[in-house]
Write a protein that holds these residues in place. Structure first.
Motif, PDB file in Angstrom:
ATOM      1  N   PRO A  99      71.226   8.931  46.180  1.00 26.27           N
ATOM      2  CA  PRO A  99      70.584   9.333  47.624  1.00 26.27           C
ATOM      3  C   PRO A  99      69.196   9.327  47.756  1.00 26.27           C
ATOM      4  CG  PRO A  99      72.484  11.143  47.048  1.00 26.27           C
ATOM      5  CD  PRO A  99      72.334  10.156  45.705  1.00 26.27           C
ATOM      6  N   ALA A 100      68.829   8.372  48.648  1.00 31.47           N
ATOM      7  CA  ALA A 100      67.313   8.339  48.813  1.00 31.47           C
ATOM      8  C   ALA A 100      66.653   8.620  50.135  1.00 31.47           C
ATOM      9  CB  ALA A 100      67.246   6.794  48.634  1.00 31.47           C
ATOM     10  N   GLY A 101      67.211   9.678  50.698  1.00 31.61           N
ATOM     11  CA  GLY A 101      66.758  10.240  51.875  1.00 31.61           C
ATOM     12  C   GLY A 101      66.850   9.399  52.933  1.00 31.61           C
ATOM     13  N   GLY A 102      67.661   8.547  52.961  1.00 30.07           N
ATOM     14  CA  GLY A 102      67.961   7.453  53.951  1.00 30.07           C
ATOM     15  C   GLY A 102      66.781   6.221  54.097  1.00 30.07           C
ATOM     16  N   ILE A 103      66.167   6.301  52.896  1.00 33.79           N
ATOM     17  CA  ILE A 103      65.295   4.957  52.697  1.00 33.79           C
ATOM     18  C   ILE A 103      65.838   3.874  52.266  1.00 33.79           C
ATOM     19  CG2 ILE A 103      63.066   4.369  51.665  1.00 33.79           C
ATOM     20  CD1 ILE A 103      62.022   7.310  51.567  1.00 33.79           C
ATOM     21  N   ASP A 104      65.904   2.676  52.817  1.00 33.75           N
ATOM     22  CA  ASP A 104      66.400   1.379  52.492  1.00 33.75           C
ATOM     23  C   ASP A 104      65.635   0.983  51.307  1.00 33.75           C
ATOM     24  OD1 ASP A 104      67.100  -1.249  51.959  1.00 33.75           O
ATOM     25  OD2 ASP A 104      67.342  -1.783  54.203  1.00 33.75           O
ATOM     26  N   ALA A 105      66.061   1.242  50.051  1.00 31.72           N
ATOM     27  CA  ALA A 105      65.375   0.568  48.839  1.00 31.72           C
ATOM     28  C   ALA A 105      65.191  -0.861  48.773  1.00 31.72           C
ATOM     29  CB  ALA A 105      66.301   1.267  47.485  1.00 31.72           C
ATOM     30  N   GLY A 106      65.901  -1.543  49.164  1.00 25.52           N
ATOM     31  CA  GLY A 106      65.806  -2.899  49.158  1.00 25.52           C
ATOM     32  C   GLY A 106      64.558  -3.427  49.916  1.00 25.52           C
ATOM     33  N   PHE A 162      58.140  -0.269  44.076  1.00 26.53           N
ATOM     34  CA  PHE A 162      58.877  -1.812  43.454  1.00 26.53           C
ATOM     35  C   PHE A 162      59.795  -1.210  42.324  1.00 26.53           C
ATOM     36  CE2 PHE A 162      59.116  -5.372  40.782  1.00 26.53           C
ATOM     37  CZ  PHE A 162      59.769  -6.341  41.890  1.00 26.53           C
ATOM     38  N   ARG A 163      59.279  -0.581  41.180  1.00 27.38           N
ATOM     39  CA  ARG A 163      60.211  -0.345  40.272  1.00 27.38           C
ATOM     40  C   ARG A 163      61.276   0.762  40.497  1.00 27.38           C
ATOM     41  NH1 ARG A 163      57.645  -1.817  35.272  1.00 27.38           N
ATOM     42  NH2 ARG A 163      59.923  -1.784  34.552  1.00 27.38           N
ATOM     43  N   VAL A 164      61.035   1.575  41.240  1.00 25.38           N
ATOM     44  CA  VAL A 164      62.036   2.590  41.696  1.00 25.38           C
ATOM     45  C   VAL A 164      62.864   1.937  42.679  1.00 25.38           C
ATOM     46  CG1 VAL A 164      62.436   4.899  42.801  1.00 25.38           C
ATOM     47  CG2 VAL A 164      60.526   4.663  40.907  1.00 25.38           C
ATOM     48  N   GLY A 165      62.615   1.344  43.532  1.00 24.25           N
ATOM     49  CA  GLY A 165      63.164   0.532  44.532  1.00 24.25           C
ATOM     50  C   GLY A 165      64.360  -0.365  43.807  1.00 24.25           C
ATOM     51  N   TRP A 191      63.315  13.164  44.655  1.00 25.60           N
ATOM     52  CA  TRP A 191      62.485  12.271  43.852  1.00 25.60           C
ATOM     53  C   TRP A 191      62.453  10.835  44.450  1.00 25.60           C
ATOM     54  CZ3 TRP A 191      59.072  11.426  40.466  1.00 25.60           C
ATOM     55  CH2 TRP A 191      58.955  10.299  39.984  1.00 25.60           C
ATOM     56  N   ALA A 192      63.617  10.370  44.782  1.00 22.98           N
ATOM     57  CA  ALA A 192      63.732   9.008  45.501  1.00 22.98           C
ATOM     58  C   ALA A 192      62.876   8.951  46.505  1.00 22.98           C
ATOM     59  CB  ALA A 192      65.261   8.627  46.014  1.00 22.98           C
TER      60      ALA A 192
END
Length: 242
Positions: free
Chosen positions: A214-221, A202-205, A188-189
């Motif tokens: 866990p976000a699949g290695g994606i940098d949410a920031g 933006f909102r989920v990040g 989902w992330a």
């Protein structure tokens, strides 16, 4: 505001505090402009859920009065009422009912859940989005509600409400406390953080940067930094008071 059914004289409520809260509720109810409504909303935020870290005895009758406003079909500031209620339930310990006062506050908010559910289909983007987020924060079945919100997100045509639905789904994953599963949460992330709608990213990040899973290695920031100027330039946001 004629509210005799609300017990403003309950133990622990100083008459001066009751009068002040009652007066600000009246300001919100009678506000003629959005700026006036925002000012009243700020004031209520400080009086009944100060800095989103505490609730007061006066919060209980104030919530009942807020629901009275929410039930008025043509009331112009329903979105602000929903946002205040959302801030009340975000106070630490309210959802866990860790003290008698917080238990009473939670019961007072839950008493209006069916009214909030009816606003999920509002014609107002602001009302609909605020109702969706309040319901996510109040969810008693977050795993089920994750499925509902994520499916609605995939099909909604309003990019702002779509972002609210995505955030609501993400909140439900956090509130499900592992019941959804790490791999499903990561999928989902990744889906949300690479979405074509920058408001979803933006909102989920923001939620993941604040709380994380866990976000699949994606940098949410980094996603937030990339999406924010697009959200602002395209005005992909609702009216918020804070």
């Amino acid at each position: 505001m004629d509210t005799p059914e609300f017990d403003w004289s309950a133990p622990g409520i100083a008459p001066s505090v009751a009068s002040e809260v009652w007066g600000v509720l009246d300001q919100l109810k009678l506000a003629k402009s959005e700026d006036d409504a925002i000012d009243a909303t700020y004031a209520l935020h400080e009086l009944i859920c100060y800095a989103a870290v505490t609730v007061e005895e006066v919060t209980v009758p104030a919530v009942a009065a807020l629901y009275e406003m929410l039930a008025v079909e043509n009331f112009a500031w329903r979105n602000f009422v929903l946002q205040i209620l959302d801030t009340v339930v975000s106070v630490d310990g309210v959802l866990g009912s860790s003290t008698p006062l917080k238990s009473r506050v939670l019961r007072s908010v839950l008493a209006g859940t069916s009214l909030v559910q009816g606003l999920e289909s509002s014609s107002s983007r602001d009302v609909r989005g605020a109702a969706i987020l309040l319901l996510a924060n109040l969810s008693r079945r977050p795993a089920e509600d994750f499925n509902r919100f994520s499916q609605a997100c995939a099909s909604d045509q309003d990019p702002v409400v779509q972002a609210d639905l995505a955030l609501a789904a993400t909140v439900c994953i956090r509130r499900a406390d592992g019941a959804i599963g790490e791999s499903a949460a990561a999928r989902w992330a990744e889906y949300a953080l690479t979405h074509t709608n920058p408001a979803v990213r933006f909102r989920v990040g923001q939620e993941l940067a604040d709380h994380g899973f866990p976000a699949g290695g994606i940098d949410a920031g980094a996603v937030v930094d990339e999406a924010q100027p697009l959200v602002l330039s395209r005005r992909l946001f609702r009216v918020e008071y804070i």
